[in-house]
Enzyme design. Structure first.
Site, PDB file in Angstrom:
ATOM      1  N   ASP A  20       0.822  -1.215   0.000  1.00 38.89           N
ATOM      2  CA  ASP A  20       0.000   0.000   0.000  1.00 38.89           C
ATOM      3  C   ASP A  20       0.858   1.268   0.000  1.00 38.89           C
ATOM      4  OD1 ASP A  20      -2.291   1.506   0.071  1.00 38.89           O
ATOM      5  OD2 ASP A  20      -2.566   1.343   2.240  1.00 38.89           O
ATOM      6  N   THR A  66     -10.613  -7.383  -5.281  1.00 41.57           N
ATOM      7  CA  THR A  66     -11.882  -7.388  -6.011  1.00 41.57           C
ATOM      8  C   THR A  66     -12.515  -5.992  -5.989  1.00 41.57           C
ATOM      9  OG1 THR A  66     -12.809  -8.294  -3.954  1.00 41.57           O
ATOM     10  CG2 THR A  66     -12.512  -9.825  -5.748  1.00 41.57           C
ATOM     11  N   GLU A  67     -12.123  -5.180  -5.008  1.00 40.64           N
ATOM     12  CA  GLU A  67     -12.668  -3.811  -4.884  1.00 40.64           C
ATOM     13  C   GLU A  67     -11.892  -2.804  -5.743  1.00 40.64           C
ATOM     14  OE1 GLU A  67     -11.976  -5.736  -2.035  1.00 40.64           O
ATOM     15  OE2 GLU A  67     -14.083  -6.336  -1.950  1.00 40.64           O
ATOM     16  N   ASN A  68     -10.661  -3.163  -6.144  1.00 38.70           N
ATOM     17  CA  ASN A  68      -9.828  -2.197  -6.881  1.00 38.70           C
ATOM     18  C   ASN A  68     -10.353  -1.880  -8.287  1.00 38.70           C
ATOM     19  OD1 ASN A  68      -6.653  -3.340  -5.446  1.00 38.70           O
ATOM     20  ND2 ASN A  68      -7.957  -1.619  -4.838  1.00 38.70           N
ATOM     21  N   SER A 193      -8.311  -4.764   5.021  1.00 41.45           N
ATOM     22  CA  SER A 193      -8.820  -4.566   3.657  1.00 41.45           C
ATOM     23  C   SER A 193      -9.157  -5.883   2.928  1.00 41.45           C
ATOM     24  CB  SER A 193      -7.829  -3.754   2.821  1.00 41.45           C
ATOM     25  OG  SER A 193      -7.633  -2.489   3.382  1.00 41.45           O
TER      26      SER A 193
HETATM   27  C1  FPP Z   1      -2.144   0.045  -3.263  1.00 37.65           C
HETATM   28  O1  FPP Z   1      -1.568   1.328  -3.251  1.00 37.65           O
HETATM   29  C2  FPP Z   1      -1.580  -0.707  -4.366  1.00 37.65           C
HETATM   30  C3  FPP Z   1      -2.287  -1.291  -5.356  1.00 37.65           C
HETATM   31  C4  FPP Z   1      -3.750  -1.244  -5.476  1.00 37.65           C
HETATM   32  C5  FPP Z   1      -1.588  -1.989  -6.420  1.00 37.65           C
HETATM   33  C6  FPP Z   1      -0.418  -2.814  -5.978  1.00 37.65           C
HETATM   34  C7  FPP Z   1       0.369  -3.107  -7.142  1.00 37.65           C
HETATM   35  C8  FPP Z   1       1.685  -3.074  -7.216  1.00 37.65           C
HETATM   36  C9  FPP Z   1       2.571  -2.853  -6.061  1.00 37.65           C
HETATM   37  C10 FPP Z   1       2.275  -3.295  -8.526  1.00 37.65           C
HETATM   38  C11 FPP Z   1       3.207  -4.401  -8.628  1.00 37.65           C
HETATM   39  C12 FPP Z   1       2.797  -5.733  -8.303  1.00 37.65           C
HETATM   40  C13 FPP Z   1       3.032  -6.767  -9.097  1.00 37.65           C
HETATM   41  C14 FPP Z   1       2.737  -8.142  -8.621  1.00 37.65           C
HETATM   42  C15 FPP Z   1       3.552  -6.594 -10.445  1.00 37.65           C
HETATM   43  P1  FPP Z   1      -2.517   2.566  -3.514  1.00 37.65           P
HETATM   44  O2  FPP Z   1      -2.504   2.868  -4.966  1.00 37.65           O
HETATM   45  O3  FPP Z   1      -3.858   2.274  -2.922  1.00 37.65           O
HETATM   46  O4  FPP Z   1      -1.795   3.707  -2.743  1.00 37.65           O
HETATM   47  P2  FPP Z   1      -2.490   4.843  -1.891  1.00 37.65           P
HETATM   48  O5  FPP Z   1      -3.069   4.166  -0.681  1.00 37.65           O
HETATM   49  O6  FPP Z   1      -1.360   5.733  -1.563  1.00 37.65           O
HETATM   50  O7  FPP Z   1      -3.527   5.481  -2.736  1.00 37.65           O
END
Ligand code: FPP
Length: 237
Positions: A20, A66-68, A193
């Site tokens: 995250d 699933t929520e993303n 989450s």
């Molecule tokens: C949450 O951070 C992250 C994600 C929803 C995506 C995670 C994906 C990666 C780390 C990419 C690489 C992974 C692989 C397996 C290739 P956020 O975007 O919710 O951050 P925020 O909380 O600061 O908004």
């Protein structure tokens, strides 16, 4: 605590990592949120190597829930393109003796990605080393519902006549893997989450202020060291 044999001394079998903070990492630099994800992929690569080096038997990374899907389309598209290009790298895990497993619902995943996921998994099937699980299109509630439906069907088909925790666990996407000992969540947020909600029933949680793209081996060791200070009682005294 010395990093040598740390994981063995702590008896850790499975850790879960919620990757995250990519969006905030980018925003802090005046970049669009989606610019944080390739940096998150670099951190994933780094962390995977550290897990191998430290001898962690099984690690599960939360990549896409699933929520993303409800995020803005351009961010979802950017993430899907990133996963697609990353799959070629995942294919190479085979040479590191890593066993790869994608956990989550297969329905709804774009066909091109699904094909590569299945190919990457099958290439590592004969490996004997660390388990690397990637939670993709994953939700803990969906996983439990999926397992419950499977159990119902098997009951109807006379394939099972009773259900206990062990049997139910075998219907989860993590079938055959140990429960999670430790969940690490960087970025300062303190919640699960919908991640591994069954498997984390007795997990310890370590929340850290670092944003995922900056997560280092030293942070991983710090989380393991913190875990080593906890007194796990599993409901006993
Ligand atoms: C949450 O951070 C992250 C994600 C929803 C995506 C995670 C994906 C990666 C780390 C990419 C690489 C992974 C692989 C397996 C290739 P956020 O975007 O919710 O951050 P925020 O909380 O600061 O908004």
């Amino acid at each position: 605590m010395e990093a040598d044999n740390l994981v063995q001394r702590l008896g850790i079998k499975h850790i879960g990592i919620i990757m995250d903070g990519n969006g905030r990492w980018a925003e802090k630099r005046g970049l669009p949120r989606k610019a944080g994800h390739p940096k998150g992929a670099e951190a994933f690569r780094r962390c995977l190597n550290s897990c191998v080096k430290l001898g962690i038997p099984c690690v599960t990374f939360y990549a896409f829930s699933t929520e993303n899907w409800s995020r803005p389309k351009d961010e979802v598209d950017a993430l899907m393109n990133l996963f697609l290009s990353f799959m070629d790298e995942m294919m190479k895990l085979s040479s590191k003796n890593i066993r790869l497993r994608f956990i989550g619902a297969r329905e709804g995943i774009p066909e091109k990605i699904l094909e590569k996921m299945e190919e990457a998994e099958s290439r590592t099937v004969g490996n004997t080393g660390m388990w690397c699980c990637v939670a993709f299109n994953y939700g803990g509630k969906e996983e439990i519902l999926h397992a419950a439906k499977k159990a119902m069907q098997m009951y109807k088909d006379d394939e099972i006549d009773s259900l206990d925790e062990e049997k139910f666990s075998s219907f989860l996407y993590t079938s055959g893997l140990p429960d999670v000992d430790l969940i690490i969540r960087p970025s300062g947020e303190q919640r699960l989450s919908n991640f591994l909600i069954w498997q984390a029933a007795y997990a310890e949680f370590v929340f850290m202020d670092v944003l995922w793209p900056d997560f280092s081996e030293a942070d991983l060791i710090a989380a393991l060291t913190e875990y080593g200070k906890r007194n796990r009682r599993f409901g006993g005294v």
